[in-house]
Design an enzyme around this catalytic site. Sequence first.
Site, PDB file in Angstrom:
ATOM      1  N   ASP A  33      36.177  15.710  84.411  1.00 22.75           N
ATOM      2  CA  ASP A  33      35.203  15.879  83.327  1.00 22.75           C
ATOM      3  C   ASP A  33      35.425  17.232  82.628  1.00 22.75           C
ATOM      4  O   ASP A  33      35.537  17.311  81.385  1.00 22.75           O
ATOM      5  CB  ASP A  33      33.796  15.821  83.969  1.00 22.75           C
ATOM      6  CG  ASP A  33      32.691  15.613  82.960  1.00 22.75           C
ATOM      7  OD1 ASP A  33      33.011  15.448  81.779  1.00 22.75           O
ATOM      8  OD2 ASP A  33      31.507  15.615  83.368  1.00 22.75           O
ATOM      9  N   GLY A 118      36.853  12.132  93.592  1.00 23.65           N
ATOM     10  CA  GLY A 118      36.941  13.587  93.724  1.00 23.65           C
ATOM     11  C   GLY A 118      35.700  14.107  94.419  1.00 23.65           C
ATOM     12  O   GLY A 118      35.416  13.759  95.568  1.00 23.65           O
TER      13      GLY A 118
END
Length: 351
Positions: A33, A118
């Site tokens: 992100d 993640g």
Amino acid sequence: MPFSIIRNDITKVSADAIVNAANSSLLGGGGVDGAIHRAAGPELLAECRTLGGCRTGEAKATKGYRLPCKYVIHTVGPVWEGGGKDERRLLYSCYKNSLALALELGCESIAFPLISAGVYGYPKAEAISVAAEAVSEFLDANEMEVTLVLFDKAAYTISSELYQNITAYIDDKYAESRDDSKSRLAAGNRFLRGFDRRLFKAKSAMADEALEDQAAPAMEPMLMGAAANASLESYISARDESFSQSLLRLIDERGLTDAQTYRKANIDRKLFSKIRSDVNYKPKKQTALAFAIALELDFDETLSLLSKAGYTLSDSLKFDLIIKYFIQNKSYDIFEINRALFAFDQTLIGC
Ligand code: ADP
């Protein structure tokens, strides 16, 4: 190239859409992100602010700004809590909804990171299998080039047992082929020594004949040339089945449909149509092999199909040995084979 897995930084991948593993605020975060927001520039965050967040499993789109894509599709993966909190279904929805949105936006290509694998802690191997399942279900009904972009090599591995088995197989075969080539070299040297002697004898004989035969007619070589051309033409026209003819015959013999075959081979429909309509189509070796795997050919049948496109499998090449290992073990899952090829830094097949 309907579904491929590559190792890269997703912000460097050009596709009509790239997917962001966002959090529910859509206001940026760490991991992929953060990387996407940094590469896209501040306009991305400004547009995200207008979206009002996103629920887990859903997807929303923005423009791509400075990224090499038209759209960023933001989806929110589930946090892994041991597997009993509907994580699989939610992760599946992320892929499904992102793909549906990409289709709606007219995208022909899309790249995904490994969502939830993640900070959200989803086990990587399972995350890949959810991705592969959702993507292949989508590709059963739709056309799109889908890429799963892995950041670290460890995300896409095979079991250490399989890795060791393949390594041992490669080592054995390399050793055998080295022994073979040594003995071929020795035999070759013996042949060459003999050849030198034969050449010397032949040269002396020719010199003798030339002295006797100086007035030989000049027409003879031309006639021989015409005859040779005619026989070369008939030789060529009598050539074997082409790759495309063999492939279509094998598909029929196995009672498969075209679609079943090209999907199992991870080959896209357009490429398959080209092969179908061009009798002389020469595929890449990786494509020919993908069909051999999809058709579950045994080793000899694989060699025969490959030979139609001018290829073979050699015991001196790591790539070829890995393929041979799977065929000899009758293991025909193309994704598993590709995982092994990836683990050994080889080109993948079928894409
Ligand atoms: P999540 O919160 O959904 O787990 P993360 O961003 O922490 O999201 O990780 C998702 C996956 O993206 C992980 O497998 C991570 O290795 C990978 N990743 C991180 N940065 C990048 C990048 N630049 N390109 C592609 N994948 C990335």
